[in-house]
Structures are given as structure tokens and as C-alpha cells.
Design a protein around this motif. Structure first.
Motif, mmCIF file in Angstrom:
data_model
loop_
_atom_site.group_PDB
_atom_site.id
_atom_site.type_symbol
_atom_site.label_atom_id
_atom_site.label_comp_id
_atom_site.label_asym_id
_atom_site.label_seq_id
_atom_site.Cartn_x
_atom_site.Cartn_y
_atom_site.Cartn_z
ATOM 1 N N VAL A 27 0.858 -1.186 0.000
ATOM 2 C CA VAL A 27 0.000 0.000 0.000
ATOM 3 C C VAL A 27 0.896 1.239 0.000
ATOM 4 O O VAL A 27 1.775 1.377 0.851
ATOM 5 C CB VAL A 27 -0.933 0.010 1.232
ATOM 6 C CG1 VAL A 27 -1.716 1.305 1.319
ATOM 7 C CG2 VAL A 27 -1.883 -1.191 1.182
ATOM 8 N N ALA A 28 0.658 2.109 -0.967
ATOM 9 C CA ALA A 28 1.395 3.370 -1.032
ATOM 10 C C ALA A 28 0.697 4.411 -0.166
ATOM 11 O O ALA A 28 -0.503 4.319 0.087
ATOM 12 C CB ALA A 28 1.493 3.845 -2.480
ATOM 13 N N GLU A 29 1.444 5.409 0.267
ATOM 14 C CA GLU A 29 0.848 6.425 1.139
ATOM 15 C C GLU A 29 -0.187 7.273 0.415
ATOM 16 O O GLU A 29 -1.029 7.890 1.065
ATOM 17 C CB GLU A 29 1.929 7.284 1.796
ATOM 18 C CG GLU A 29 2.839 8.012 0.852
ATOM 19 C CD GLU A 29 3.980 8.707 1.585
ATOM 20 O OE1 GLU A 29 3.718 9.667 2.338
ATOM 21 O OE2 GLU A 29 5.134 8.280 1.400
ATOM 22 N N ASP A 30 -0.161 7.279 -0.921
ATOM 23 C CA ASP A 30 -1.157 8.042 -1.671
ATOM 24 C C ASP A 30 -2.199 7.130 -2.340
ATOM 25 O O ASP A 30 -2.905 7.553 -3.245
ATOM 26 C CB ASP A 30 -0.488 8.968 -2.691
ATOM 27 C CG ASP A 30 0.575 8.292 -3.545
ATOM 28 O OD1 ASP A 30 0.886 7.107 -3.301
ATOM 29 O OD2 ASP A 30 1.099 8.946 -4.461
ATOM 30 N N ASP A 31 -2.316 5.887 -1.891
ATOM 31 C CA ASP A 31 -3.338 4.960 -2.390
ATOM 32 C C ASP A 31 -4.646 5.160 -1.631
ATOM 33 O O ASP A 31 -4.900 4.503 -0.630
ATOM 34 C CB ASP A 31 -2.886 3.501 -2.197
ATOM 35 C CG ASP A 31 -1.963 3.016 -3.269
ATOM 36 O OD1 ASP A 31 -1.820 3.691 -4.295
ATOM 37 O OD2 ASP A 31 -1.371 1.928 -3.075
ATOM 38 N N ARG A 32 -5.460 6.058 -2.061
ATOM 39 C CA ARG A 32 -6.781 6.239 -1.473
ATOM 40 C C ARG A 32 -7.734 6.568 -2.602
ATOM 41 O O ARG A 32 -7.518 7.565 -3.284
ATOM 42 C CB ARG A 32 -6.803 7.352 -0.425
ATOM 43 C CG ARG A 32 -5.731 7.284 0.645
ATOM 44 C CD ARG A 32 -5.804 6.058 1.553
ATOM 45 N NE ARG A 32 -4.788 6.114 2.571
ATOM 46 C CZ ARG A 32 -3.545 5.660 2.456
ATOM 47 N NH1 ARG A 32 -3.138 5.091 1.350
ATOM 48 N NH2 ARG A 32 -2.692 5.749 3.441
#
Length: 163
Positions: A27-32
Motif C-alpha cells: 500500500v502506497a501512502e497516496d493509495d486512497r
């Protein structure tokens, strides 16, 4: 060398993972919202991963790790979640390093069989993703079995058989 099988991304692919010790999500920190397998797993876990992200306990920054129990909601008992940093900054070297570190951590946790989706879809070309998996994860993971959740484009490039 670990036996490698491939499974489709989605609920059917997750349900086909019987006999697998752990699932490894990236999960990347900008995966939303959460993409692909992470999104399907979050759905099955009734939003448990989203709640952890919203609470800030795990954020997806590089080298961030989280372990969640599946509580019987998945075929797999344990879910390891690995932070990738910013998805926009993910290149082939960073992906290979993240996959190699995941292989080492899973081996130290005595995981014998793992399922994972090779991250980077839409950001990196399939040949780069396949090479990162083969040169990063496979040499580092000491378990007997790897189940790769992959789309058709990546499956063609992996040394795998359909699981």
C-alpha cells in the motif's frame, strides 16, 4: 526455489488461496481509495485496513509494516501490509527493493506460503514489474510457495503456472 502459481485479481482469486499462510499487500501512502487486491481485502475485512489508515497507525510510508488477522474472512489467516512510499515515486529499483525486503521479512516470520500482488500496475511496465518480482522477491523469500495475484499482462511474464 519457491513454487509459483498465478491467480486472478479479485474476490475469486482471493477465495482460491486455500493452504496459503499469509497474504502480503503493498500500500502506497497516496493509495486512497485502496486499489486492486488491497481494496478487495479491505472489503472482506469490513474496512479494517481503511480504519487503520484513517487512524494513522499505518500510513503506507516506505518501510511501514502492519500485520492483521483475517479472522476467517479470507482463506489466508494473516495479512502483512507493506508501505511503498508515494506511488508516483515508485520506480523499478524501489519496487525491487520493496519486494526483496518483503521476502526477507516474510521469511523471518516463518511464512511457508504467501500470496501477493506485484505492485506498480499503471505506474510501471509489466516487464519491469516481472523483473522486480523475479530478482527482488523470489531470491529473498525462503518459503515453498508463492501465489501471485496478477492480471493477464503480468501473468505472461512470470515463471508460473495457473493455480
Amino acid at each position: 526455489m519457491s513454487q509459483t502459481t498465478t491467480h486472478d485479481i479479485g474476490m475469486e482469486g482471493l477465495d482460491s488461496l486455500s493452504g496459503v499462510d499469509a497474504l502480503c499487500l503493498f500500500v502506497a501512502e497516496d493509495d486512497r481509495p485502496l486499489p486492486a487486491t488491497a481494496g478487495f481485502v479491505d472489503w472482506r475485512l469490513c474496512g479494517a485496513l481503511s480504519r487503520v489508515l484513517q487512524g494513522g497507525f499505518f500510513s503506507g510510508v516506505k518501510d511501514d509494516w502492519l500485520l492483521l488477522p483475517s479472522d476467517g474472512k479470507l482463506e489466508v489467516p494473516r495479512v502483512f501490509v507493506v508501505g511503498l512510499g508515494r506511488r508516483k515515486a515508485l520506480d523499478a529499483d524501489a519496487l525491487r527493493d520493496a519486494l526483496a525486503e518483503a521476502g526477507k521479512v516474510l521469511s523471518r516470520a516463518r511464512v511457508e506460503s504467501v500470496a501477493l500482488e506485484v505492485p506498480g500496475s499503471g505506474t510501471l511496465e509489466d516487464p519491469a514489474r516481472s523483473e522486480a518480482f523475479q530478482k527482488g522477491f523470489l531470491p529473498a523469500f525462503k518459503g515453498a510457495r508463492v501465489a501471485v495475484l496478477a492480471d493477464k499482462g503480468l501473468v505472461r511474464l512470470l515463471p508460473a503456472r495457473k493455480g
